[in-house]
Design an enzyme around this catalytic site. Structure first.
Site, PDB file in Angstrom:
ATOM      1  N   TYR A 137       4.042   8.120 -18.236  1.00 56.62           N
ATOM      2  CA  TYR A 137       2.855   8.150 -18.999  1.00 56.62           C
ATOM      3  C   TYR A 137       2.358   8.775 -20.376  1.00 56.62           C
ATOM      4  CZ  TYR A 137       1.736   5.702 -14.595  1.00 56.62           C
ATOM      5  OH  TYR A 137       1.328   4.970 -13.680  1.00 56.62           O
ATOM      6  N   LYS A 188      14.262   8.330  -8.489  1.00 53.67           N
ATOM      7  CA  LYS A 188      14.837   6.457  -8.964  1.00 53.67           C
ATOM      8  C   LYS A 188      16.180   6.744  -9.715  1.00 53.67           C
ATOM      9  CE  LYS A 188      15.493   2.381  -8.639  1.00 53.67           C
ATOM     10  NZ  LYS A 188      15.705   1.701  -6.986  1.00 53.67           N
ATOM     11  N   ASP A 221      11.793   3.273  -3.619  1.00 46.91           N
ATOM     12  CA  ASP A 221      11.362   2.266  -3.244  1.00 46.91           C
ATOM     13  C   ASP A 221      11.938   2.809  -1.225  1.00 46.91           C
ATOM     14  OD1 ASP A 221      13.850   2.640  -3.839  1.00 46.91           O
ATOM     15  OD2 ASP A 221      15.376   0.619  -3.994  1.00 46.91           O
ATOM     16  N   ASP A 245       1.969   7.639  -8.463  1.00 48.96           N
ATOM     17  CA  ASP A 245       0.203   6.838  -8.855  1.00 48.96           C
ATOM     18  C   ASP A 245       0.490   5.812  -8.047  1.00 48.96           C
ATOM     19  OD1 ASP A 245      -1.127   5.752  -9.733  1.00 48.96           O
ATOM     20  OD2 ASP A 245      -0.326   5.592 -12.114  1.00 48.96           O
ATOM     21  N   ASP A 249      -1.685   5.413  -3.604  1.00 43.29           N
ATOM     22  CA  ASP A 249      -3.110   4.280  -2.942  1.00 43.29           C
ATOM     23  C   ASP A 249      -1.828   3.858  -2.404  1.00 43.29           C
ATOM     24  OD1 ASP A 249      -3.922   4.615  -5.948  1.00 43.29           O
ATOM     25  OD2 ASP A 249      -3.966   2.019  -6.062  1.00 43.29           O
TER      26      ASP A 249
HETATM   27  P1  ATP Z   1      -7.590   1.915 -10.868  1.00 49.85           P
HETATM   28  O1  ATP Z   1      -6.749   1.074 -11.810  1.00 49.85           O
HETATM   29  O2  ATP Z   1      -9.213   2.483 -11.621  1.00 49.85           O
HETATM   30  O3  ATP Z   1      -6.631   2.284  -9.724  1.00 49.85           O
HETATM   31  P2  ATP Z   1      -8.227  -1.020  -9.407  1.00 49.85           P
HETATM   32  O4  ATP Z   1      -9.166  -1.402 -10.042  1.00 49.85           O
HETATM   33  O5  ATP Z   1      -7.004  -0.852  -9.054  1.00 49.85           O
HETATM   34  O6  ATP Z   1      -8.511   0.496 -10.421  1.00 49.85           O
HETATM   35  P3  ATP Z   1     -10.281  -0.075  -7.251  1.00 49.85           P
HETATM   36  O7  ATP Z   1     -11.198  -0.129  -7.988  1.00 49.85           O
HETATM   37  O8  ATP Z   1      -9.467   1.935  -6.676  1.00 49.85           O
HETATM   38  O9  ATP Z   1      -9.159  -0.733  -7.882  1.00 49.85           O
HETATM   39  O10 ATP Z   1     -10.719  -0.676  -6.049  1.00 49.85           O
HETATM   40  C1  ATP Z   1      -9.106  -1.393  -5.470  1.00 49.85           C
HETATM   41  C2  ATP Z   1     -10.389  -1.843  -3.891  1.00 49.85           C
HETATM   42  O11 ATP Z   1     -10.805  -1.042  -3.172  1.00 49.85           O
HETATM   43  C3  ATP Z   1     -11.115  -2.849  -4.660  1.00 49.85           C
HETATM   44  O12 ATP Z   1     -11.926  -3.985  -3.959  1.00 49.85           O
HETATM   45  C4  ATP Z   1     -12.560  -1.386  -4.242  1.00 49.85           C
HETATM   46  O13 ATP Z   1     -14.090  -2.014  -4.290  1.00 49.85           O
HETATM   47  C5  ATP Z   1     -11.832  -0.886  -2.841  1.00 49.85           C
HETATM   48  N1  ATP Z   1     -13.075   0.780  -3.470  1.00 49.85           N
HETATM   49  C6  ATP Z   1     -12.135   1.157  -4.210  1.00 49.85           C
HETATM   50  N2  ATP Z   1     -13.320   2.544  -3.982  1.00 49.85           N
HETATM   51  C7  ATP Z   1     -14.148   2.339  -2.907  1.00 49.85           C
HETATM   52  C8  ATP Z   1     -14.750   3.218  -2.839  1.00 49.85           C
HETATM   53  N3  ATP Z   1     -15.093   4.147  -2.967  1.00 49.85           N
HETATM   54  N4  ATP Z   1     -15.576   2.434  -1.888  1.00 49.85           N
HETATM   55  C9  ATP Z   1     -15.063   1.660  -0.801  1.00 49.85           C
HETATM   56  N5  ATP Z   1     -14.273   0.894  -1.432  1.00 49.85           N
HETATM   57  C10 ATP Z   1     -13.603   0.976  -2.126  1.00 49.85           C
END
Ligand code: ATP
Length: 358
Positions: A137, A188, A221, A245, A249
């Site tokens: 990044y 990796k 992986d 990153d 998640d």
């Molecule tokens: P980014 O790319 O910015 O990480 P994203 O769209 O990939 O965003 P999020 O916005 O984090 O991911 O959302 C992923 C899923 O997790 C969605 O279904 C969202 O509703 C859920 N989610 C994220 N944060 C929360 C929270 N604080 N409370 C409840 N659900 C959440």
């Protein structure tokens, strides 16, 4: 009385909902713990981009410079490309203030069940450190011959000795502070034979200065499999910007929900303000519904308090969050029925009852 200057940037989606929750709890805590917060709120983000064409003003970093910490919500909007919102605000701050250590603790909180069957809090207690200033990044690359069949795009990962050495030193030092004193270095380097071989070599060099830390290496992986199959074999983890990153998640999901996970973007040398934000994004699917989980923003606030030297308040806030989770007062992402307000109110009540030194 000690006063800490906080720059609050709630930004987009559920960002304002969870940052408001965090500020309300911090306000209740500050009164009890003998410090004051001087909060300046910035309306930067996608709404500003639509109005004025930029996510933050040109002198945005200069405006934030005198803050002791930045409390950040989330960026992203369905009608604006993600790279514009991300680079226009969050990455502009993280890179501009050289917040090279991205710190992401992951644990299973009381009352929360991991989707991994049989895995309990004793099995999953990780501290993941993400290199936050370069790597994949770094922002190097470009596009030529746009729209033509021969169009080309480059996305160049940058790995520097200085950049790797400083995150490695930070990671070994953090590992040395934890009870298990174990670090897993993720790479990796079988496929990426320049940047990530350098990453491996520097890990081995830095390890010599930390004899109390045991360490091992894992390919990214294989790391996803190990996180799922053998979570208890991990303690502290360090990985590149992209790898961590993705892995964090996964870590958040394995600990119960992305809605609970915190992040600190730290400038360890304290030349600039550090930035604290929940891991989750803007979450458009639930924005405005009042059900966003505030726990990620609250756990994040504990990292901010530790950074500000308010360790007792940080511990009290974490205990309050754990007490509320254990009581089953949780939002729907954790299988509960509580709203953001109800969880926030319960944490405020727990903070008011906390035993704090003056
Ligand atoms: P980014 O790319 O910015 O990480 P994203 O769209 O990939 O965003 P999020 O916005 O984090 O991911 O959302 C992923 C899923 O997790 C969605 O279904 C969202 O509703 C859920 N989610 C994220 N944060 C929360 C929270 N604080 N409370 C409840 N659900 C959440």
């Amino acid at each position: 009385m000690r006063t800490h200057r906080i720059a609050a940037i709630p930004a987009d989606g559920i960002g304002p909902e969870v940052i408001d929750a965090g500020l309300e709890v911090l306000d209740a805590l500050a009164g009890r713990a003998g410090f004051a917060l001087d909060v300046t709120r910035y309306d930067w983000g996608s709404a500003r981009y639509r109005r004025l064409g930029t996510m933050m003003p040109q002198d945005g970093l200069a405006q934030l410079r005198s803050a002791d910490a930045i409390y950040f919500g989330a960026v992203g909007a369905p009608d604006i490309a993600d790279h514009i919102t991300l680079w226009g605000l969050r990455l502009a701050i993280a890179q501009g203030f050289d917040q090279y250590a991205n710190v992401r603790p992951t644990r299973i909180l009381p009352g929360i069940t991991s989707p991994l069957s049989g895995v309990t809090a004793a099995d999953l207690d990780w501290l993941i450190l993400r290199e936050n200033s370069e790597g994949e990044y770094a922002g190097q690359g470009g596009r030529s011959h746009r729209g033509l069949p021969e169009e080309v795009a480059t996305e160049v990962a940058i790995f520097t000795r200085a950049g790797i050495a400083r995150i490695m030193r930070y990671a070994f030092a953090e590992a040395a502070r934890r009870p298990r004193r174990h670090l897993t270095v993720v790479t990796k380097s079988n496929a990426q034979r320049y940047g990530l071989v350098l990453w491996d070599e520097i890990a081995a060099e830095v390890a010599d200065a930390f004899p109390s830390v045991t360490w091992d290496k894992e390919l990214v992986d294989a790391m996803t499999v190990r996180m799922v199959r053998r979570p208890a074999s991990l303690d502290t983890v360090v990985a590149t910007n992209l790898h961590a990153d993705i892995l964090t998640d996964l870590a958040a999901a394995l600990a119960g929900s992305i809605g609970i996970a915190p992040t600190a973007n730290i400038d360890p040398e304290r030349r600039f303000p550090s930035m604290f934000e929940p891991i989750h994004g803007a979450a458009f699917d639930i924005t405005g519904k009042g059900i966003a989980n505030p726990v990620g923003a609250l756990w994040t606030a504990t990292l901010m308090l530790e950074h500000l030297g308010e360790a007792a308040a940080a511990a009290a806030l974490m205990a309050a969050v754990e007490q509320v989770c254990a009581a089953g007062i949780t939002t729907p992402d954790l299988g509960g029925r509580a709203t953001t307000r109800e969880v926030t109110r319960a944490v405020v009540a727990a903070v008011r009852g906390a035993n704090l030194p003056d």
